[in-house]
Design a protein around this motif. Structure first.
Motif, PDB file in Angstrom:
ATOM      1  N   SER A 187       0.974  -1.142  -0.012  1.00 42.28           N
ATOM      2  CA  SER A 187       0.011   0.208  -0.171  1.00 42.28           C
ATOM      3  C   SER A 187       0.870   1.136  -0.088  1.00 42.28           C
ATOM      4  N   LEU A 188       1.901   1.371   0.816  1.00 43.19           N
ATOM      5  CA  LEU A 188       2.804   2.387   0.819  1.00 43.19           C
ATOM      6  C   LEU A 188       3.553   2.779  -0.491  1.00 43.19           C
ATOM      7  N   LEU A 189       3.832   1.780  -1.221  1.00 50.90           N
ATOM      8  CA  LEU A 189       4.561   1.781  -2.595  1.00 50.90           C
ATOM      9  C   LEU A 189       3.576   1.814  -3.740  1.00 50.90           C
ATOM     10  N   ASN A 190       2.455   1.536  -3.272  1.00 52.90           N
ATOM     11  CA  ASN A 190       1.178   1.494  -4.358  1.00 52.90           C
ATOM     12  C   ASN A 190       1.841   0.222  -5.500  1.00 52.90           C
ATOM     13  N   LEU A 191       2.155  -0.926  -4.804  1.00 54.19           N
ATOM     14  CA  LEU A 191       2.717  -1.745  -5.731  1.00 54.19           C
ATOM     15  C   LEU A 191       1.555  -2.474  -6.547  1.00 54.19           C
ATOM     16  N   ASN A 192       1.600  -2.907  -7.699  1.00 54.55           N
ATOM     17  CA  ASN A 192       0.787  -3.715  -8.331  1.00 54.55           C
ATOM     18  C   ASN A 192       0.452  -5.120  -7.789  1.00 54.55           C
ATOM     19  N   SER A 193      -0.617  -5.839  -8.126  1.00 55.62           N
ATOM     20  CA  SER A 193      -0.703  -7.289  -7.610  1.00 55.62           C
ATOM     21  C   SER A 193       0.073  -8.245  -8.219  1.00 55.62           C
ATOM     22  N   LYS A 194       0.886  -8.056  -9.364  1.00 58.39           N
ATOM     23  CA  LYS A 194       1.813  -8.911  -9.833  1.00 58.39           C
ATOM     24  C   LYS A 194       3.181  -9.059  -8.795  1.00 58.39           C
ATOM     25  N   VAL A 195       3.439  -7.726  -8.423  1.00 56.21           N
ATOM     26  CA  VAL A 195       4.775  -7.679  -7.414  1.00 56.21           C
ATOM     27  C   VAL A 195       4.092  -8.035  -6.043  1.00 56.21           C
ATOM     28  N   ASN A 196       2.981  -7.905  -5.896  1.00 61.85           N
ATOM     29  CA  ASN A 196       2.492  -8.324  -4.281  1.00 61.85           C
ATOM     30  C   ASN A 196       2.449  -9.929  -4.188  1.00 61.85           C
ATOM     31  N   ILE A 197       1.998 -10.476  -5.473  1.00 62.23           N
ATOM     32  CA  ILE A 197       1.938 -11.968  -5.290  1.00 62.23           C
ATOM     33  C   ILE A 197       3.119 -12.258  -5.351  1.00 62.23           C
ATOM     34  N   GLY A 198       4.180 -11.864  -6.147  1.00 58.25           N
ATOM     35  CA  GLY A 198       5.621 -12.448  -6.218  1.00 58.25           C
ATOM     36  C   GLY A 198       6.260 -12.284  -4.955  1.00 58.25           C
ATOM     37  N   LEU A 199       5.960 -11.044  -4.374  1.00 59.70           N
ATOM     38  CA  LEU A 199       6.744 -11.030  -2.974  1.00 59.70           C
ATOM     39  C   LEU A 199       6.379 -11.898  -2.161  1.00 59.70           C
ATOM     40  N   VAL A 200       5.133 -12.372  -1.996  1.00 54.19           N
ATOM     41  CA  VAL A 200       4.610 -13.621  -1.142  1.00 54.19           C
ATOM     42  C   VAL A 200       4.941 -14.693  -1.521  1.00 54.19           C
ATOM     43  N   ASN A 201       5.014 -15.071  -2.753  1.00 50.20           N
ATOM     44  CA  ASN A 201       5.733 -16.233  -3.187  1.00 50.20           C
ATOM     45  C   ASN A 201       7.253 -16.507  -2.992  1.00 50.20           C
ATOM     46  N   TYR A 202       8.011 -15.306  -2.902  1.00 54.72           N
ATOM     47  CA  TYR A 202       9.175 -15.368  -2.619  1.00 54.72           C
ATOM     48  C   TYR A 202       9.675 -15.684  -1.437  1.00 54.72           C
ATOM     49  N   TYR A 203       8.737 -15.083  -0.368  1.00 54.27           N
ATOM     50  CA  TYR A 203       8.878 -15.421   0.941  1.00 54.27           C
ATOM     51  C   TYR A 203       8.441 -16.862   1.264  1.00 54.27           C
ATOM     52  N   GLN A 204       7.463 -17.439   0.613  1.00 53.40           N
ATOM     53  CA  GLN A 204       7.047 -18.813   0.978  1.00 53.40           C
ATOM     54  C   GLN A 204       8.324 -19.793   0.205  1.00 53.40           C
ATOM     55  N   ASN A 206      11.609 -18.799  -0.255  1.00 46.55           N
ATOM     56  CA  ASN A 206      12.875 -18.767   0.317  1.00 46.55           C
ATOM     57  C   ASN A 206      13.109 -19.152   1.718  1.00 46.55           C
ATOM     58  N   PHE A 207      11.934 -19.149   2.439  1.00 46.05           N
ATOM     59  CA  PHE A 207      12.094 -19.050   4.054  1.00 46.05           C
ATOM     60  C   PHE A 207      10.853 -20.055   4.503  1.00 46.05           C
ATOM     61  N   ASN A 208      10.542 -21.065   3.547  1.00 47.62           N
ATOM     62  CA  ASN A 208       9.652 -22.067   3.818  1.00 47.62           C
ATOM     63  C   ASN A 208       8.602 -21.642   4.830  1.00 47.62           C
ATOM     64  N   LEU A 209       7.767 -20.545   4.208  1.00 44.94           N
ATOM     65  CA  LEU A 209       6.891 -20.233   5.240  1.00 44.94           C
ATOM     66  C   LEU A 209       5.617 -20.767   4.436  1.00 44.94           C
ATOM     67  N   SER A 210       4.691 -21.442   5.496  1.00 46.15           N
ATOM     68  CA  SER A 210       3.554 -22.136   5.057  1.00 46.15           C
ATOM     69  C   SER A 210       2.180 -20.903   4.732  1.00 46.15           C
ATOM     70  N   ASN A 211       1.266 -21.452   4.152  1.00 51.06           N
ATOM     71  CA  ASN A 211       0.247 -20.674   4.034  1.00 51.06           C
ATOM     72  C   ASN A 211      -0.334 -20.039   5.250  1.00 51.06           C
ATOM     73  N   LYS A 212      -0.335 -20.944   6.191  1.00 53.54           N
ATOM     74  CA  LYS A 212      -0.986 -20.958   7.579  1.00 53.54           C
ATOM     75  C   LYS A 212      -0.197 -19.706   8.261  1.00 53.54           C
ATOM     76  N   GLU A 213       1.376 -19.923   8.254  1.00 54.60           N
ATOM     77  CA  GLU A 213       1.922 -18.873   8.770  1.00 54.60           C
ATOM     78  C   GLU A 213       1.794 -17.469   8.067  1.00 54.60           C
ATOM     79  N   ILE A 214       1.584 -17.460   6.896  1.00 55.82           N
ATOM     80  CA  ILE A 214       1.663 -16.300   6.040  1.00 55.82           C
ATOM     81  C   ILE A 214       0.083 -15.565   6.670  1.00 55.82           C
TER      82      ILE A 214
END
Length: 282
Positions: A187-204, A206-214
């Protein structure tokens, strides 16, 4: 004026990342992560250590080639961990320490990755969790106290590593889930959904985060850990709604709502309450 300049800069950076996402999506996500995870402040110079930290024993640990800086106020066999938040360091506990030291417990404050005197250039809650886990294997804390993302890291640590020695957790101004942290940044950077989804996927990935943790589904109603959740209604950094989510998921926690403390949560009455909570029998 400073806030306006910061907002304009954030939007300009967001626009650049959005444009980049259409021609080089992977590069855009990496750029977004780099900005998201790099603290602008919170480091300490070795020749300018705050006085409050000079009163402790400074102990540094090696962890996978990284330095974890800790500060130890020695007391009895009960160990309490202090976990600070984003763009801060262990000196943030200066006002709370006099109240916590009355417990007689051994207090261990940890500098987060890329904060204080700990090494590293990037920060995320998963790395912080592993810092806590590494130090916990040596000191085995009974009590965890975390502020802001430090509070989130405490909950995440206990969920992932399930230290049976931990009896109580205190979280101050803490978010409930990683998703909310992402959304604030997007929201702060007004990023588009493409970057938003990519960022969440990157965390999952590279850092083994499950959907429940997210989503922040960390504590079930069956947990027997005693907790204290405190959050200010006027917190502009982490919304009050996040505290409600924590409280709803954690039935064994007492929920304290304050007004006028902002995100710092520095208050004598609150410190007295925390002191009573950590010393009362389980």
């Amino acid at each position: 004026m400073k806030k306006l300049k910061y907002l304009l800069l954030a939007k300009s950076i967001g626009l650049y990342i959005n444009v980049l996402s259409f021609v080089a999506p992977k590069k855009a996500v990496l750029k977004a992560y780099a900005i998201f995870s790099t603290p602008r402040k919170g480091k300490i110079e070795i020749d300018a250590i705050p006085e409050v930290l000079k009163s402790a024993e400074a102990v540094a640990f090696d962890f996978n080639g990284k330095t974890i800086q800790t500060y130890i106020w020695k007391g009895n066999e009960t160990v309490l961990f202090l976990i600070h938040g984003w763009e801060s360091n262990s000196a943030r506990w200066k006002k709370a320490l006099p109240y916590l030291l009355k417990s007689g417990y051994t207090i261990v404050a940890i500098d987060a990755p890329a904060h204080g005197l700990s090494s590293g250039r990037d920060f995320n809650a998963h790395k912080y969790t592993e810092f806590i886990h590494h130090v916990a294997k040596m000191y085995n804390p009974k009590i965890l106290i975390g502020h802001s993302i430090g509070g989130k890291a405490c909950l995440h640590y206990q969920t992932i590593h399930q230290n049976n020695n931990v009896e109580k957790i205190v979280v101050l101004g803490a978010p409930s889930d990683f998703k909310a942290i992402f959304e604030n940044y997007v929201s702060l950077l007004n990023l588009n959904s493409k970057v938003n989804i990519g960022l969440v996927n990157y965390y999952q990935e590279n850092f083994n985060l499950s959907n429940k943790e997210i989503e922040g589904l960390l504590f079930s109603n069956e947990t027997n850990l005693k907790g204290l959740i405190a959050h200010d209604m006027e917190d502009t950094v982490v919304t009050f709604a996040e505290a409600k989510k924590n409280a709803n998921a954690w039935k064994e926690a007492e929920f304290i709502q304050t007004k006028g403390l902002g995100h710092s949560m520095n208050d004598e009455a609150l410190f007295e309450k925390i002191s009573s909570f950590i010393t009362e029998s389980k």
